[in-house]
Enzyme design. Structure first.
Site, PDB file in Angstrom:
ATOM      1  N   LYS A   1       0.839  -1.201   0.000  1.00 37.32           N
ATOM      2  CA  LYS A   1       0.000   0.000   0.000  1.00 37.32           C
ATOM      3  C   LYS A   1       0.870   1.246   0.000  1.00 37.32           C
ATOM      4  CE  LYS A   1      -3.920   2.053   2.565  1.00 37.32           C
ATOM      5  NZ  LYS A   1      -4.780   1.903   3.762  1.00 37.32           N
TER       6      LYS A   1
ATOM      7  N   SER B   1      -9.718   2.316   3.054  1.00 32.91           N
ATOM      8  CA  SER B   1      -8.893   3.079   2.129  1.00 32.91           C
ATOM      9  C   SER B   1      -7.949   2.209   1.298  1.00 32.91           C
ATOM     10  CB  SER B   1      -8.034   4.078   2.921  1.00 32.91           C
ATOM     11  OG  SER B   1      -7.140   3.391   3.798  1.00 32.91           O
TER      12      SER B   1
ATOM     13  N   SER C   1      -9.804  -0.369   7.167  1.00 33.78           N
ATOM     14  CA  SER C   1      -9.294  -0.195   5.801  1.00 33.78           C
ATOM     15  C   SER C   1      -8.606  -1.414   5.207  1.00 33.78           C
ATOM     16  CB  SER C   1      -8.331   1.000   5.756  1.00 33.78           C
ATOM     17  OG  SER C   1      -9.023   2.196   5.993  1.00 33.78           O
TER      18      SER C   1
END
Length: 514
Positions: free
Chosen positions: A87, A162, A186
């Protein structure tokens, strides 16, 4: 099915076994996943758009080094040579780290996050950095400054947020493993809507050093995978004490892989499972609840005792989170002042702008609407005269939520709920309604407020739309191994029912327009 497709659809555990048996090479595996990315990832306008940056050269160089170590008979980690995605909120030497924001566009960190360093030390080729809501603020990955990621199950729907990029990359078979971060769900919420496995470890159980913080007391790095065993393998690798992180817990990582393998036998005799009364019912999609209750039946069949447990303070978790998180985010994002790093914008029509004018112009151009919204909310809640009424009260309610967890775990071994109230909604459907967007984290937020670990795994496809639903398991702090035992047992039972992994049913995405 092409050789590339066959390779990329194998689990990380299978790929590791194939490498150990000499059936393939890390270069072959890495190239297959790079080819898959090239075939289906596309851009924000077409394709999955899971990646913001693909590092083909670096990944293949790491794969070559892995093959050389294996040929030389050097000691190897179980996942050595298996590719991974990261990420874009975790710092990576030599690779951009943008946090999905224009304000950090092109920034290349001078150091690796501890978890990234552990991946590299174990020999995992890093395929690239995955898309995310800007500074991890969102539940749909639509708030990325670089365009939304799309759900591989339906390219017109969101992949969660997210960390939608990491979840979509795994679901689209672009990466067998990925790292995400979980501040209010997330990792777990994207896992639920993409049919992947996502784990939020105990707070402090995985280093946060090198994680660009949104909310320090809530953020946690964790694995995104296709199976519970794969998650255990990755979690054991990145977990453990880190002296560079003041919040890191100085305790050994529990035997997660062993727990997953034990759970896969399907025996949960003697385990007490608590169904959280407050995290089901009104507001939850009928198909999500149907899959949840079917999963409870499978746990009972495996020998677990399933009982109802009330956690009354959980009804205040969403409001509590959306005070604590913006306050911490407002403080954290104050460092983006246009003076030290990131973009700098000069105000128009000002010959000799002050530092404050430059900072205002830079933040106006560099931050998106959702980030601005949360900074304003957090700054207001921390301001003189409002601190006790808002932030102070939220912290007191946070304590009540932690006490509810303690009381519940005094009665049962794990707690369970649906991971998200609904399946993936359509792109743009909730973009202009922040409150509706926030409700997607209703069931995941309590774990972050209390610091306890949680896992989401696929519970099946909802009848209404044929999209994945998620089943969440929560355990006491530092009892992460319970997640893997219960998760693996349920996964095995569900696979028997479906005739294989749920992701076998995901669209192939071959020939996606780019």
């Amino acid at each position: 099915m092409s050789d590339t497709t066959q390779t990329t659809r194998r689990t990380a555990g299978d790929l590791a076994a194939a490498l150990a048996a000499g059936e393939t090479t890390s270069v072959a595996l890495t190239q297959a996943h790079l080819d898959r990315i090239a075939a289906v990832d596309g851009s924000a306008d077409a394709g999955v758009h899971a990646f913001l940056h693909v590092d083909a050269e670096g990944a293949l160089a790491a794969a070559v080094a892995s093959d050389e170590r294996r040929a030389a008979g050097a000691p190897l980690h179980a996942l050595d040579g298996v590719p991974v995605a990261v990420k874009d909120v975790l710092t990576t030497t030599g690779l951009p780290t943008t946090c999905g924001s224009k304000i950090l566009e092109g920034w290349i960190p001078p150091y690796d996050a501890t978890v990234v360093r552990r991946l590299k030390d174990a020999g995992l080729p890093i395929l690239g950095k995955t898309n995310m809501d800007e500074f991890a603020m969102g539940s749909s990955t639509e708030h990325s400054a670089y365009g939304p990621t799309r759900n591989p199950w339906d390219l017109e729907r969101i992949p969660g947020g997210s960390g939608g990029g990491s979840a979509a990359a795994v679901a689209a078979f672009e990466a067998p493993l990925a790292l995400g971060t979980d501040t209010g769900g997330s990792i777990r919420q994207p896992g639920a809507v993409t049919g992947t496995v996502g784990v939020k470890p105990t707070y402090g159980g995985v280093s946060r050093y090198g994680l660009v913080a949104m909310a320090n007391s809530l953020d946690q790095v964790g694995p995104v995978t296709r199976t519970v065993l794969d998650a255990a393998l990755l979690h054991e690798l990145i977990g453990g004490h880190d002296p560079l992180d003041s919040t890191s817990v100085d305790q050994p990582v529990p035997g997660l892989v062993e727990a997953a393998r034990q759970g896969a036998t399907g025996d949960l005799t003697g385990l007490r499972v608590g169904v959280i009364t407050e995290l089901q019912g009104e507001g939850y999609q009928a198909g999500v609840l149907a899959r949840f209750h079917e999963s409870l039946e499978l746990l009972t069949a495996a020998g677990a005792e399933v009982v109802e447990v009330s956690c009354p303070s959980f009804v205040h978790a969403l409001a509590t989170y959306y005070l604590v998180m913006p306050c911490e985010a407002s403080s954290n994002l104050a460092k983006f002042d246009a003076m030290r790093y990131g973009m700098r914008v000069l105000p128009e029509g000002v010959d000799a702008p002050s530092a404050e004018q430059v900072m205002r112009a830079t933040r106006d151009a560099g931050f998106g609407d959702e980030v601005k919204r949360r900074i304003i909310l957090g700054t207001y809640a921390l301001s003189s005269g409002y601190y006790d009424a808002y932030y102070g009260t939220a912290q007191r309610v946070r304590t009540l939520i932690s006490r509810d967890f303690e009381a519940a775990f005094g009665q049962v071994d794990v707690l369970v709920s649906p991971t998200a109230p609904t399946t993936a909604f359509k792109l743009g459907e909730k973009l202009d309604d922040p409150l509706a967007m926030y409700l997607n984290d209703l069931a995941t937020i309590p774990a972050n407020l209390a610091g306890v670990p949680g896992i989401s795994l696929p519970s099946g496809l909802a009848d209404e739309d044929g999209l994945p639903a998620g089943f969440q398991v929560l355990a006491p702090a530092m009892a992460d191994d319970r997640l893997y035992r219960v998760g693996a047992a349920l996964e095995a039972a569900l696979h028997d029912r479906w005739g294989g992994p749920l992701l076998d049913k995901v669209p192939a995405l071959e020939g996606v327009a780019r």
